[in-house]
Design a protein around this motif. Structure first.
Motif, PDB file in Angstrom:
ATOM      1  N   LEU A 190       7.186   5.330   8.636  1.00 50.94           N
ATOM      2  CA  LEU A 190       8.365   4.249   8.862  1.00 50.94           C
ATOM      3  C   LEU A 190       8.288   2.966   8.236  1.00 50.94           C
ATOM      4  N   TYR A 191       6.987   2.517   8.065  1.00 55.69           N
ATOM      5  CA  TYR A 191       7.265   1.252   7.434  1.00 55.69           C
ATOM      6  C   TYR A 191       7.300   1.137   5.954  1.00 55.69           C
ATOM      7  N   ILE A 192       6.934   2.535   5.365  1.00 52.28           N
ATOM      8  CA  ILE A 192       7.405   2.715   3.768  1.00 52.28           C
ATOM      9  C   ILE A 192       8.837   2.805   4.054  1.00 52.28           C
ATOM     10  N   ALA A 193       9.556   3.388   4.745  1.00 46.50           N
ATOM     11  CA  ALA A 193      11.098   3.707   4.895  1.00 46.50           C
ATOM     12  C   ALA A 193      11.733   2.212   5.147  1.00 46.50           C
ATOM     13  N   GLN A 194      11.054   1.500   5.913  1.00 44.55           N
ATOM     14  CA  GLN A 194      11.504  -0.013   6.274  1.00 44.55           C
ATOM     15  C   GLN A 194      11.242  -0.977   5.045  1.00 44.55           C
ATOM     16  N   GLY A 195      10.343  -0.509   4.376  1.00 43.93           N
ATOM     17  CA  GLY A 195      10.349  -1.327   2.876  1.00 43.93           C
ATOM     18  C   GLY A 195      11.429  -0.932   1.969  1.00 43.93           C
ATOM     19  N   ARG A 196      11.685   0.233   2.122  1.00 49.61           N
ATOM     20  CA  ARG A 196      12.878   0.492   1.139  1.00 49.61           C
ATOM     21  C   ARG A 196      14.249   0.028   1.427  1.00 49.61           C
ATOM     22  N   ILE A 205      -0.897   1.507   0.565  1.00 47.82           N
ATOM     23  CA  ILE A 205      -0.211   1.114   1.937  1.00 47.82           C
ATOM     24  C   ILE A 205      -1.352   0.582   2.829  1.00 47.82           C
ATOM     25  N   ARG A 206      -2.610   0.876   2.880  1.00 47.07           N
ATOM     26  CA  ARG A 206      -3.380   0.145   3.592  1.00 47.07           C
ATOM     27  C   ARG A 206      -4.192  -0.960   3.278  1.00 47.07           C
ATOM     28  N   PHE A 207      -3.817  -1.441   1.847  1.00 42.79           N
ATOM     29  CA  PHE A 207      -4.385  -2.689   1.474  1.00 42.79           C
ATOM     30  C   PHE A 207      -4.162  -4.070   2.125  1.00 42.79           C
ATOM     31  N   PHE A 208      -2.825  -4.226   2.571  1.00 41.28           N
ATOM     32  CA  PHE A 208      -2.760  -5.582   3.281  1.00 41.28           C
ATOM     33  C   PHE A 208      -3.278  -5.430   4.702  1.00 41.28           C
ATOM     34  N   THR A 262     -13.224   3.889   3.874  1.00 37.12           N
ATOM     35  CA  THR A 262     -12.622   4.912   4.744  1.00 37.12           C
ATOM     36  C   THR A 262     -11.341   5.011   4.981  1.00 37.12           C
ATOM     37  N   ASN A 263     -10.622   4.475   4.158  1.00 35.46           N
ATOM     38  CA  ASN A 263      -8.903   4.633   4.148  1.00 35.46           C
ATOM     39  C   ASN A 263      -8.658   5.834   3.821  1.00 35.46           C
ATOM     40  N   ALA A 264      -9.162   6.678   2.778  1.00 32.74           N
ATOM     41  CA  ALA A 264      -8.740   7.538   2.109  1.00 32.74           C
ATOM     42  C   ALA A 264      -9.245   9.087   2.920  1.00 32.74           C
ATOM     43  N   ASN A 265     -10.161   9.099   4.079  1.00 28.94           N
ATOM     44  CA  ASN A 265     -10.678   9.788   4.841  1.00 28.94           C
ATOM     45  C   ASN A 265      -9.390  10.746   5.569  1.00 28.94           C
ATOM     46  N   TYR A 266      -8.285  10.325   5.798  1.00 28.98           N
ATOM     47  CA  TYR A 266      -7.567  10.704   6.574  1.00 28.98           C
ATOM     48  C   TYR A 266      -5.996  10.705   5.743  1.00 28.98           C
ATOM     49  N   GLY A 267      -5.088  11.281   5.899  1.00 26.78           N
ATOM     50  CA  GLY A 267      -3.870  11.152   5.339  1.00 26.78           C
ATOM     51  C   GLY A 267      -2.816  10.247   6.081  1.00 26.78           C
ATOM     52  N   PHE A 268      -1.568   9.969   5.436  1.00 29.73           N
ATOM     53  CA  PHE A 268      -0.755   9.006   6.159  1.00 29.73           C
ATOM     54  C   PHE A 268      -0.405   9.388   7.397  1.00 29.73           C
TER      55      PHE A 268
END
Length: 95
Positions: free
Chosen positions: A37-43, A74-77, A25-31
């Motif tokens: 925010l977490y992607i930006a914090q990772g960068r 992004i939703r794996f962990f 179900t993790n691909a049923n909706y977008g980001f």
């Protein structure tokens, strides 16, 4: 006592069901905006911000290094940590 009577089979089945349900179900909706925010914090790693500690930024950095920044990656962990939570709760309930 047989192995399935101790509950290990059912605990494993519940953990597996939780993981499969999240992965299906993790691909049923977008980001979500927090994921951006977490992607930006990772960068831009830092020791944390006023709104959250450095852990999400570190996991985001690790995810981006190992798997990229796709929706699944992004939703794996979080899915793995959700399965781990189900495991701990089942073990506590069995105890």
């Amino acid at each position: 006592m047989r192995w399935y009577e101790r509950g290990a089979f059912w605990i494993g089945a519940l953990v597996l069901a939780a993981l499969i349900l999240r992965f299906l179900t993790n691909a049923n909706y977008g980001f979500h905006r927090d994921e951006f925010l977490y992607i930006a914090q990772g960068r831009h790693l830092a020791w944390g911000f006023w709104s959250n500690p450095p852990g999400p930024g570190f996991f985001s950095w690790l995810t981006q290094v190992l798997m990229g920044d796709s929706l699944f990656a992004i939703r794996f962990f979080p899915a793995l940590l959700g399965g781990l939570t189900v495991l701990v709760v089942c073990l506590l309930a069995r105890e």
